[in-house]
Design a protein around this motif. Structure first.
Motif, PDB file in Angstrom:
ATOM      1  N   VAL A   1      -1.508  -1.017  -4.245  1.00 31.40           N
ATOM      2  CA  VAL A   1      -2.608  -0.132  -3.862  1.00 31.40           C
ATOM      3  C   VAL A   1      -2.085   1.280  -3.650  1.00 31.40           C
ATOM      4  CG1 VAL A   1      -4.441   0.335  -2.191  1.00 31.40           C
ATOM      5  CG2 VAL A   1      -3.826  -2.041  -2.726  1.00 31.40           C
TER       6      VAL A   1
ATOM      7  N   TYR B   1       3.784  -1.345   3.409  1.00 27.06           N
ATOM      8  CA  TYR B   1       3.295  -0.022   3.014  1.00 27.06           C
ATOM      9  C   TYR B   1       4.454   0.962   2.932  1.00 27.06           C
ATOM     10  CZ  TYR B   1       3.475   0.218   8.113  1.00 27.06           C
ATOM     11  OH  TYR B   1       3.895   0.118   9.426  1.00 27.06           O
TER      12      TYR B   1
ATOM     13  N   MET C   1      -7.787  -3.148   0.624  1.00 24.89           N
ATOM     14  CA  MET C   1      -6.332  -3.274   0.648  1.00 24.89           C
ATOM     15  C   MET C   1      -5.907  -4.728   0.822  1.00 24.89           C
ATOM     16  SD  MET C   1      -5.329  -0.028   3.079  1.00 24.89           S
ATOM     17  CE  MET C   1      -5.436   1.674   2.529  1.00 24.89           C
TER      18      MET C   1
ATOM     19  N   VAL D   1       0.844  -1.189   0.000  1.00 21.97           N
ATOM     20  CA  VAL D   1       0.000   0.000   0.000  1.00 21.97           C
ATOM     21  C   VAL D   1       0.884   1.245   0.000  1.00 21.97           C
ATOM     22  CG1 VAL D   1      -1.767   1.308   1.245  1.00 21.97           C
ATOM     23  CG2 VAL D   1      -1.863  -1.195   1.198  1.00 21.97           C
TER      24      VAL D   1
ATOM     25  N   ARG E   1      -3.143   4.592  -1.960  1.00 22.17           N
ATOM     26  CA  ARG E   1      -4.111   5.232  -1.046  1.00 22.17           C
ATOM     27  C   ARG E   1      -3.833   6.730  -1.115  1.00 22.17           C
ATOM     28  NH1 ARG E   1      -8.121   7.203   0.931  1.00 22.17           N
ATOM     29  NH2 ARG E   1      -8.793   6.871   3.089  1.00 22.17           N
TER      30      ARG E   1
END
Length: 257
Positions: free
Chosen positions: A78, A106, A68, A5, A80
């Motif tokens: 992903v 992430y 996610m 992410v 965001r």
């Protein structure tokens, strides 16, 4: 792109004010979750044709995390996308904690915050020598409380440069608190949708700004800047003073000295 992410600061509105890294991450993402109520849709213009896009304005935290989780389980990336910089009122910590529980990777990509964008629109700098060397970023207490020691009137007692988020709809109460320490003649500016094509700027002083904002009909998506840094009085910095010596430049003195 790696399956994880990417929390991306989309900037204040102008689609050219996203970082190159953020722009690239959006372009390569398989799944995009963006804050639709605040992020300029043009920021997503370079997304892939096959990218699946979600508007988080219509989602709660469990729904966001579920998207996610499912994407990363399929080896997808992903993006965001948050407005401004995700480290300021971005609510990313609660998302990150859930990703940690799920052992999902992430990365945070910073962006241009609306408070610095507002200063650029006004062509002002927050830190003016001998006027203000401190910037306070805060918000007025509304439905979401603030810590007791961060009440607006306590912060105002320092008379620093202030950038006040998420508070324009409570302008009258805000000014009442600010004027406990700032004088009524202190300059203030309200910048609605800074750097968007339809941005608006209302300038004034604490003693007249409430009426001006009301007449303009500004109720949301605005940054409030207050302090003497907005005024006309200032002092030059020592950085470019011909008589100031530092590591890279020897100071110049008048002839004969």
């Amino acid at each position: 792109m790696e399956s994880k992410v990417y929390f991306i600061g989309a900037g204040p509105g102008d689609p050219e004010l996203i970082t190159l890294k953020g722009h690239k991450a959006i372009g390569g993402a398989d799944v995009i979750i963006y804050a639709g109520s605040l992020v300029n849709p043009q920021v997503l213009a370079n997304c892939g044709k096959e990218a699946v896009i979600y508007n988080s304005a219509e989602m709660d935290l469990p729904e966001i995390i579920e998207v996610m989780k499912n994407a990363c389980a399929q080896g997808l990336s992903v993006a965001r996308v948050h407005t401004g910089d995700p480290s300021i009122y971005g609510s990313i910590r609660e998302q990150i904690e859930e990703l940690d529980k799920l052992q999902i990777g992430y990365e945070v990509i910073p962006g241009v915050s609306s408070f610095t964008a507002a200063a650029s629109v006004l062509c002002k700098e927050f830190t003016v020598p001998e006027i203000s060397q401190t910037v306070i970023c805060t918000r007025f207490e509304g439905r979401t409380p603030v810590p007791e020691l961060e009440q607006i009137e306590l912060l105002a007692s320092h008379k620093t440069s202030m950038a006040i988020f998420l508070s324009v709809h409570m302008m009258e109460k805000l000014v009442e608190k600010l004027t406990k320490h700032y004088s009524g003649s202190t300059p203030i500016a309200v910048v609605e949708k800074a750097t968007w094509t339809d941005q608006r700027v209302v300038r004034g002083m604490l003693n007249d700004i409430v009426l001006k904002v009301k007449e303009a009909g500004i109720r949301k998506t605005a940054m409030i800047l207050v302090g003497d840094f907005l005024g006309t009085e200032y002092n030059n910095s020592k950085l470019y003073d011909a008589g100031f010596t530092h590591e890279y430049r020897q100071g110049k003195t008048p002839c004969g000295e």
